[in-house]
Design a protein around this motif. Structure first.
Motif, PDB file in Angstrom:
ATOM      1  N   GLY A 134       0.835  -1.203   0.000  1.00  0.00           N
ATOM      2  CA  GLY A 134       0.000   0.000   0.000  1.00  0.00           C
ATOM      3  C   GLY A 134       0.864   1.245   0.000  1.00  0.00           C
ATOM      4  N   HIS A 135       0.257   2.372  -0.397  1.00  0.00           N
ATOM      5  CA  HIS A 135       0.979   3.628  -0.206  1.00  0.00           C
ATOM      6  C   HIS A 135       0.649   4.148   1.197  1.00  0.00           C
ATOM      7  CE1 HIS A 135      -2.535   4.973  -2.951  1.00  0.00           C
ATOM      8  NE2 HIS A 135      -2.944   4.989  -1.704  1.00  0.00           N
ATOM      9  N   TYR A 136       1.437   5.084   1.658  1.00  0.00           N
ATOM     10  CA  TYR A 136       1.220   5.576   3.019  1.00  0.00           C
ATOM     11  C   TYR A 136       1.683   7.013   3.129  1.00  0.00           C
ATOM     12  CZ  TYR A 136       6.178   4.213   3.339  1.00  0.00           C
ATOM     13  OH  TYR A 136       7.528   4.053   3.108  1.00  0.00           O
ATOM     14  N   ILE A 137       1.166   7.711   4.115  1.00  0.00           N
ATOM     15  CA  ILE A 137       1.587   9.092   4.319  1.00  0.00           C
ATOM     16  C   ILE A 137       2.803   9.061   5.249  1.00  0.00           C
ATOM     17  CG2 ILE A 137      -0.117   9.517   6.172  1.00  0.00           C
ATOM     18  CD1 ILE A 137      -0.323  12.421   4.822  1.00  0.00           C
ATOM     19  N   ALA A 138       3.946   9.464   4.689  1.00  0.00           N
ATOM     20  CA  ALA A 138       5.201   9.364   5.430  1.00  0.00           C
ATOM     21  C   ALA A 138       5.370  10.542   6.381  1.00  0.00           C
ATOM     22  CB  ALA A 138       6.380   9.306   4.454  1.00  0.00           C
ATOM     23  N   ARG A 139       4.872  11.690   5.985  1.00  0.00           N
ATOM     24  CA  ARG A 139       5.017  12.896   6.812  1.00  0.00           C
ATOM     25  C   ARG A 139       3.659  13.597   6.886  1.00  0.00           C
ATOM     26  NH1 ARG A 139       9.805  15.472   7.655  1.00  0.00           N
ATOM     27  NH2 ARG A 139       8.409  16.826   8.807  1.00  0.00           N
ATOM     28  N   PRO A 140       2.820  13.190   7.849  1.00  0.00           N
ATOM     29  CA  PRO A 140       1.486  13.797   7.951  1.00  0.00           C
ATOM     30  C   PRO A 140       1.555  15.314   8.146  1.00  0.00           C
ATOM     31  CG  PRO A 140       1.689  11.895   9.424  1.00  0.00           C
ATOM     32  CD  PRO A 140       3.060  12.177   8.873  1.00  0.00           C
ATOM     33  N   ASP A 141       2.631  15.798   8.814  1.00  0.00           N
ATOM     34  CA  ASP A 141       2.717  17.235   9.112  1.00  0.00           C
ATOM     35  C   ASP A 141       2.851  18.075   7.846  1.00  0.00           C
ATOM     36  OD1 ASP A 141       5.137  15.837   8.868  1.00  0.00           O
ATOM     37  OD2 ASP A 141       6.281  17.405   9.880  1.00  0.00           O
ATOM     38  N   ILE A 142       3.453  17.499   6.792  1.00  0.00           N
ATOM     39  CA  ILE A 142       3.618  18.266   5.553  1.00  0.00           C
ATOM     40  C   ILE A 142       2.892  17.592   4.387  1.00  0.00           C
ATOM     41  CG2 ILE A 142       5.763  19.446   6.173  1.00  0.00           C
ATOM     42  CD1 ILE A 142       7.303  17.248   4.729  1.00  0.00           C
ATOM     43  N   GLY A 143       2.073  16.583   4.683  1.00  0.00           N
ATOM     44  CA  GLY A 143       1.262  15.946   3.648  1.00  0.00           C
ATOM     45  C   GLY A 143       2.052  15.197   2.597  1.00  0.00           C
ATOM     46  N   ARG A 144       3.222  14.645   2.986  1.00  0.00           N
ATOM     47  CA  ARG A 144       4.023  13.933   2.002  1.00  0.00           C
ATOM     48  C   ARG A 144       3.765  12.433   2.056  1.00  0.00           C
ATOM     49  NH1 ARG A 144       8.771  11.348   1.339  1.00  0.00           N
ATOM     50  NH2 ARG A 144       9.895  11.874   3.232  1.00  0.00           N
ATOM     51  N   TRP A 145       3.399  11.875   0.882  1.00  0.00           N
ATOM     52  CA  TRP A 145       3.104  10.450   0.756  1.00  0.00           C
ATOM     53  C   TRP A 145       4.271   9.713   0.139  1.00  0.00           C
ATOM     54  CZ3 TRP A 145      -1.670   7.861   1.689  1.00  0.00           C
ATOM     55  CH2 TRP A 145      -2.682   8.692   2.202  1.00  0.00           C
ATOM     56  N   ARG A 146       4.368   8.412   0.428  1.00  0.00           N
ATOM     57  CA  ARG A 146       5.191   7.500  -0.367  1.00  0.00           C
ATOM     58  C   ARG A 146       4.262   6.662  -1.223  1.00  0.00           C
ATOM     59  NH1 ARG A 146      10.119   5.722  -0.333  1.00  0.00           N
ATOM     60  NH2 ARG A 146       9.705   6.110  -2.496  1.00  0.00           N
ATOM     61  N   PRO A 147       4.476   6.654  -2.551  1.00  0.00           N
ATOM     62  CA  PRO A 147       3.675   5.767  -3.402  1.00  0.00           C
ATOM     63  C   PRO A 147       4.046   4.302  -3.132  1.00  0.00           C
ATOM     64  CG  PRO A 147       5.453   6.762  -4.662  1.00  0.00           C
ATOM     65  CD  PRO A 147       5.515   7.370  -3.286  1.00  0.00           C
ATOM     66  N   ARG A 148       3.242   3.385  -3.679  1.00  0.00           N
ATOM     67  CA  ARG A 148       3.576   1.956  -3.539  1.00  0.00           C
ATOM     68  C   ARG A 148       4.989   1.716  -4.030  1.00  0.00           C
ATOM     69  NH1 ARG A 148      -1.650  -0.290  -3.463  1.00  0.00           N
ATOM     70  NH2 ARG A 148      -3.186   0.871  -4.669  1.00  0.00           N
ATOM     71  N   HIS A 149       5.772   0.943  -3.283  1.00  0.00           N
ATOM     72  CA  HIS A 149       7.142   0.632  -3.706  1.00  0.00           C
ATOM     73  C   HIS A 149       7.648  -0.586  -2.955  1.00  0.00           C
ATOM     74  CE1 HIS A 149       7.702   3.137  -0.108  1.00  0.00           C
ATOM     75  NE2 HIS A 149       8.813   2.460   0.087  1.00  0.00           N
ATOM     76  N   ILE A 150       8.592  -1.281  -3.569  1.00  0.00           N
ATOM     77  CA  ILE A 150       9.294  -2.394  -2.918  1.00  0.00           C
ATOM     78  C   ILE A 150      10.781  -2.051  -2.915  1.00  0.00           C
ATOM     79  CG2 ILE A 150       9.902  -4.853  -3.057  1.00  0.00           C
ATOM     80  CD1 ILE A 150       7.218  -5.365  -4.408  1.00  0.00           C
ATOM     81  N   HIS A 151      11.400  -2.152  -1.740  1.00  0.00           N
ATOM     82  CA  HIS A 151      12.837  -1.892  -1.630  1.00  0.00           C
ATOM     83  C   HIS A 151      13.635  -3.115  -2.074  1.00  0.00           C
ATOM     84  CE1 HIS A 151      12.596   1.814   0.872  1.00  0.00           C
ATOM     85  NE2 HIS A 151      11.460   1.285   1.293  1.00  0.00           N
ATOM     86  N   PHE A 152      14.747  -2.861  -2.765  1.00  0.00           N
ATOM     87  CA  PHE A 152      15.684  -3.917  -3.178  1.00  0.00           C
ATOM     88  C   PHE A 152      17.088  -3.541  -2.736  1.00  0.00           C
ATOM     89  CE2 PHE A 152      13.700  -6.719  -6.479  1.00  0.00           C
ATOM     90  CZ  PHE A 152      12.449  -6.122  -6.536  1.00  0.00           C
ATOM     91  N   SER A 153      17.825  -4.498  -2.199  1.00  0.00           N
ATOM     92  CA  SER A 153      19.248  -4.321  -1.942  1.00  0.00           C
ATOM     93  C   SER A 153      19.987  -5.445  -2.659  1.00  0.00           C
ATOM     94  CB  SER A 153      19.519  -4.384  -0.433  1.00  0.00           C
ATOM     95  OG  SER A 153      20.898  -4.573  -0.185  1.00  0.00           O
ATOM     96  N   ILE A 154      21.014  -5.091  -3.422  1.00  0.00           N
ATOM     97  CA  ILE A 154      21.780  -6.071  -4.211  1.00  0.00           C
ATOM     98  C   ILE A 154      23.220  -6.071  -3.715  1.00  0.00           C
ATOM     99  CG2 ILE A 154      22.393  -6.846  -6.532  1.00  0.00           C
ATOM    100  CD1 ILE A 154      19.379  -6.453  -6.163  1.00  0.00           C
TER     101      ILE A 154
END
Lengths: 221, 212
Positions: A134-154
């Motif tokens: 899901g996407h989520y609001i990362a910084r409610p104080d400034i209304g900044r969202w993170r879109p759906r994403h999957i982290h990868f480390s190689i």
């Protein structure tokens, strides 16, 4: 190459607090080795498909839409990155990470952890099943969202890459600070390409090919 | 070094931030003590044991939380593992040189003093002892720097250390404390990510032949 200045993501306080202001220093040609770890190929795991849609056999399937993610890891010349460690992690369908530091109010799914490791095969390929995050609001104080994403480390060979795969159509893609910094390259390089999966255990597949620099590996041909 | 056609290279995947939630359990197989390959083994690597410890600060001199640090160094013989020296008898078999951790601004690595690197590849310079440090954190994608050690004579001619402007060179040199930890010398290397006292970081993007 010298004098590269790192940019700060818009509306990103952490970026402002942690991004160096001075230009990055150029590395003399005589001392390029040693800036990225060189790690032996890992033994093939032999454990089969990494399936994050169930936390254990017999447990209910995690909430949300099950997806397949697959791709191939290679260097800029197309050579496969064999038996490298791939780490993946993401939020659940509600936008909450099963991480101790995620203290948000989004619902925690008891049947989803969303963190796993796998090893690339001899052609650099990988495949795993998970839940569409899901996407989520990362910084409610400034209304900044993170879109759906999957982290990868190689981690393997002389490559060292941490990146994220994004999903087309997310309403928060265009305002994401990292996506803005990536500019035009984002859509071609960072978005999973949708495909129909062969069986019915997942709803849809996303292809995410990864190209690593190989860092100083180019000096050892 | 072979010249390559750089025009047909595939575009590289973009580096992206690790974010604040790098899974803690991914580090279960990693260590912050390179003086043993595994706690069950009697073998010890050659060389002087040392402790390298320090703090990671943000622009406000607050400790940076949720930071992933990776360390990479040569063994006491000055051998840094790589594809060119697989199987070399000069490699210390009891030392692998790679450590990592996720910390809330304070780290402590037990290891051995890396040796001076002799040139192993054509065109390479000799190096003073150093430990490479890679930093991942929310707010940026990846930073790399190298920690040198107070009192090493080769510091004066190390090309990486000398690539830093003179006024900030000392920020790349770990200082030795008067105290010891269990009889082991302790070096301190603080990292300032941004602002006053900012640590010099390096650009390790690959050099394409047509840019070199």
């Amino acid at each position: 190459m010298s004098g590269k200045i790192l940019r700060i993501g818009p509306t990103d306080n952490t970026s402002d607090e942690r991004t160096p202001r001075s230009p990055l220093l150029a590395i003399p040609k005589t001392a390029r080795r040693g800036f990225a770890p060189w790690l032996n190929p890992r033994p093939a795991s032999g454990t089969g498909l990494l399936d994050l849609t169930h936390i254990a056999p017999g447990k209910p399937r995690a909430q949300g839409s099950a997806i397949e993610v697959s791709g191939r890891i290679s260097d800029g010349y197309g050579r496969p990155l064999r038996r490298a460690v791939i780490e993946v992690w993401s939020a659940n369908t509600h936008g909450r990470y099963a991480h101790k530091d995620d203290q948000t109010d989004y619902e925690l799914d008891p049947d989803f952890i969303g963190m796993g490791k796998l090893i690339s095969d001899d052609d650099g390929g990988y495949v795993f099943h998970t839940i569409l995050p899901g996407h989520y609001i990362a910084r409610p104080d400034i209304g900044r969202w993170r879109p759906r994403h999957i982290h990868f480390s190689i981690l393997g060979g002389a490559s060292r890459l941490i990146t994220q795969m994004y999903f087309k159509g997310d309403p928060h893609n265009d305002t994401d600070p990292m996506r803005i910094l990536m500019g035009d390259k984002w859509e071609a390089l960072q978005v999973g390409k949708e495909y129909a999966t062969a069986d019915n255990t997942t709803d849809v597949g996303y292809r995410f090919d990864i190209t690593v620099a190989g860092k100083d590996a180019v000096f050892f041909e | 070094m072979k010249s390559r056609d750089t025009k047909n290279r595939k575009p590289l995947t973009c580096e992206d931030t690790v974010g604040p939630y790098y899974p803690v359990q991914f580090l279960d197989d990693d260590r912050m003590d390179l003086t043993v390959l595994h706690p069950g083994l009697a073998h010890r690597p050659k060389g002087q044991q040392i402790v390298l410890k320090g703090r990671v600060f943000d622009i406000n001199r607050k400790l940076a939380t949720g930071v992933v640090l990776e360390f990479w160094q040569a063994d006491a013989n000055g051998m840094m593992r790589g594809p060119h020296n697989i199987g070399s008898p000069a490699l210390d078999p009891a030392f692998d040189g790679f450590a990592r951790c996720r910390v809330d601004g304070k780290y402590c690595l037990k290891t051995i003093m890396p040796g001076e690197l002799a040139p192993e590849v054509a065109g390479e310079a000799a190096r003073a002892p150093f430990i490479n440090i890679t930093i991942f954190s929310d707010g940026f994608s990846r930073l790399v720097t190298q920690a040198f050690f107070e009192g090493q004579s080769r510091n004066a001619i190390d090309p990486v250390l000398q690539a830093a402007p003179e006024p900030v060179q000392s920020r790349l040199v770990a200082t030795r404390l008067n105290e010891e930890l269990d009889g082991v010398p302790v070096y301190v290397f603080d990292i300032v990510l941004a602002g006053d006292g900012e640590t010099p970081f390096f650009n390790d993007e690959p050099i394409l032949e047509d840019q070199a």
